[in-house]
Design an enzyme around this catalytic site. Structure first.
Site, PDB file in Angstrom:
ATOM      1  N   GLN A  70     -31.035   3.664 -43.281  1.00  0.00           N
ATOM      2  CA  GLN A  70     -31.884   3.769 -44.467  1.00  0.00           C
ATOM      3  C   GLN A  70     -31.157   4.354 -45.666  1.00  0.00           C
ATOM      4  O   GLN A  70     -31.658   4.273 -46.798  1.00  0.00           O
ATOM      5  CB  GLN A  70     -33.127   4.594 -44.150  1.00  0.00           C
ATOM      6  CG  GLN A  70     -32.868   6.062 -43.906  1.00  0.00           C
ATOM      7  CD  GLN A  70     -34.093   6.786 -43.397  1.00  0.00           C
ATOM      8  OE1 GLN A  70     -34.525   6.609 -42.270  1.00  0.00           O
ATOM      9  NE2 GLN A  70     -34.661   7.637 -44.249  1.00  0.00           N
TER      10      GLN A  70
ATOM     11  N   CYS B 264     -37.968   5.911 -44.029  1.00  0.00           N
ATOM     12  CA  CYS B 264     -38.071   5.823 -42.570  1.00  0.00           C
ATOM     13  C   CYS B 264     -39.332   5.080 -42.143  1.00  0.00           C
ATOM     14  O   CYS B 264     -39.324   4.330 -41.166  1.00  0.00           O
ATOM     15  CB  CYS B 264     -38.050   7.214 -41.958  1.00  0.00           C
ATOM     16  SG  CYS B 264     -39.463   8.266 -42.426  1.00  0.00           S
TER      17      CYS B 264
ATOM     18  N   ASN C 120     -33.824   5.128 -34.164  1.00  0.00           N
ATOM     19  CA  ASN C 120     -33.815   5.777 -35.473  1.00  0.00           C
ATOM     20  C   ASN C 120     -33.232   4.828 -36.513  1.00  0.00           C
ATOM     21  O   ASN C 120     -32.748   3.737 -36.182  1.00  0.00           O
ATOM     22  CB  ASN C 120     -33.011   7.073 -35.418  1.00  0.00           C
ATOM     23  CG  ASN C 120     -33.409   8.061 -36.499  1.00  0.00           C
ATOM     24  OD1 ASN C 120     -34.206   7.755 -37.377  1.00  0.00           O
ATOM     25  ND2 ASN C 120     -32.856   9.259 -36.431  1.00  0.00           N
TER      26      ASN C 120
END
Length: 346
Positions: free
Chosen positions: A140, A146, A309
């Protein structure tokens, strides 16, 4: 968050240098600091460098102490120096806090809660990566997006489930275009609200059509002629219900989750089965649950969630984390949801 090379070696290098360097630990630490700066592209003014180095050394010492305790059996996971190394925990938290907690309310209606089936039996292990539902680990960058990466991850899984085609979807599309659903681009948002946008917008573009810029961009450039994936609604997991989360993950596919990422341990997580260091939970970060393992062993940390993630492959276990299962660690079941696509009526 963007960085170039993992610095797990740096986390333990100082202890090694203390034993082996003929020039002394101070020189060894200086070299480690220079290597870390070069690896992460860090440059400072003189006064700032002294300040940032002091923070880096404190973080390095904390990492070493934790890993020493882990080697003695006190922890089930290890830490490693990374691109957050020159940040205090407060600075890190401010930079990475990118989610609005709580489910989204659909216009004119209530949230649909996940309903458990009395007959559904879940397997001991689920890993949607092995079934082709999960795209590569993304990054990101320096954008509080996120929530958008968590949402596209769940939508990518739904798209694969219905079409058998794995397509990387556009986070930038969500960042630029879902403001009317109270998302704030790089300022934070909520995956459930992203699902609402896709539902009412009639689709979302692919990453190829609408590339990621790691910043707010306007105006919205969504191309309805190139809608790649759709959803008709979303389902929320009852707050705190890990059993429901497990069943949803098994029956629906990858699930968007919210997470308390404030701890120093999460900041420098490298490997192993993570557990939240405190009971107070505040949802600050969004990830994607892609699987779980239920172990017959009763020891702490033997069963875990598999989480994806959006901080590149160089954070954690090649971009993933294993989280201890069974005690709602870090609030994993407090803000979970997933999109659905109603079958077309003939």
């Amino acid at each position: 968050m963007r960085h170039t090379v993992s610095l797990w070696a740096v986390a333990t290098s100082f202890l090694v240098f203390q034993r082996t360097s003929t020039a002394g630990p101070a020189v060894a630490l200086e070299e480690a600091w220079k290597d870390w700066k070069a690896t992460n592209g860090k440059e400072y003014l003189e006064d700032e460098e002294n300040f940032r180095r002091t923070i880096w050394e404190k973080n390095l010492w904390m990492i070493q102490q934790h890993n020493l305790e882990a080697s003695l059996g006190k922890h089930t996971y290890r830490l490693g120096m990374n691109h957050f190394g020159d940040l205090t925990n407060k600075e890190y938290t401010q930079r990475t806090n990118c989610i609005y907690s709580g489910p989204a309310e659909p216009p004119g209606g209530n949230v649909t809660l996940f309903q458990e089936s009395a007959t559904l039996e879940t397997p001991k292990e689920v890993d949607w990566r092995k079934k082709g539902y999960v795209t590569r680990v993304k990054d990101q960058g320096n954008c509080g997006s996120c929530w958008a990466f968590s949402a596209t991850g769940a939508l990518e899984g739904l798209h694969f489930k219905t079409t058998k085609r794995l397509v990387s979807l556009s986070e930038q599309n969500l960042i630029d275009c879902s403001g009317k659903f109270h998302n704030c681009g790089c300022g934070g948002g909520n995956a459930s609200r992203a699902f609402l946008y896709v539902q009412h917008n009639g689709g979302i573009n692919s990453e190829k059509t609408y590339p990621y810029l790691s910043k707010n961009s306007s105006p919205c450039r969504y191309d309805p002629q190139k809608a790649e994936a759709k959803c008709t609604s979303f389902v929320a997991i009852p707050k705190g219900d890990e059993r429901a989360l497990e069943r949803a993950l098994f029956s629906a596919g990858p699930v968007s989750i919210a997470f308390d990422s404030r701890s120093r341990e999460f900041q420098f997580y490298k490997s192993g089965i993570f557990s939240c260091p405190w009971s107070d939970k505040k949802l600050t970060h969004a990830m994607l649950a892609v699987g779980y393992v239920n172990s017959p062993e009763v020891r702490k940390g033997s069963s875990y969630w598999i989480l994806k993630n959006s901080w590149s492959k160089l954070w954690g276990e090649k971009g993933y984390m294993r989280l201890s299962k069974g005690a709602n660690h870090c609030g994993i079941a407090d803000g979970a949801s997933y999109p659905i696509l109603a079958p077309v009526k003939e």
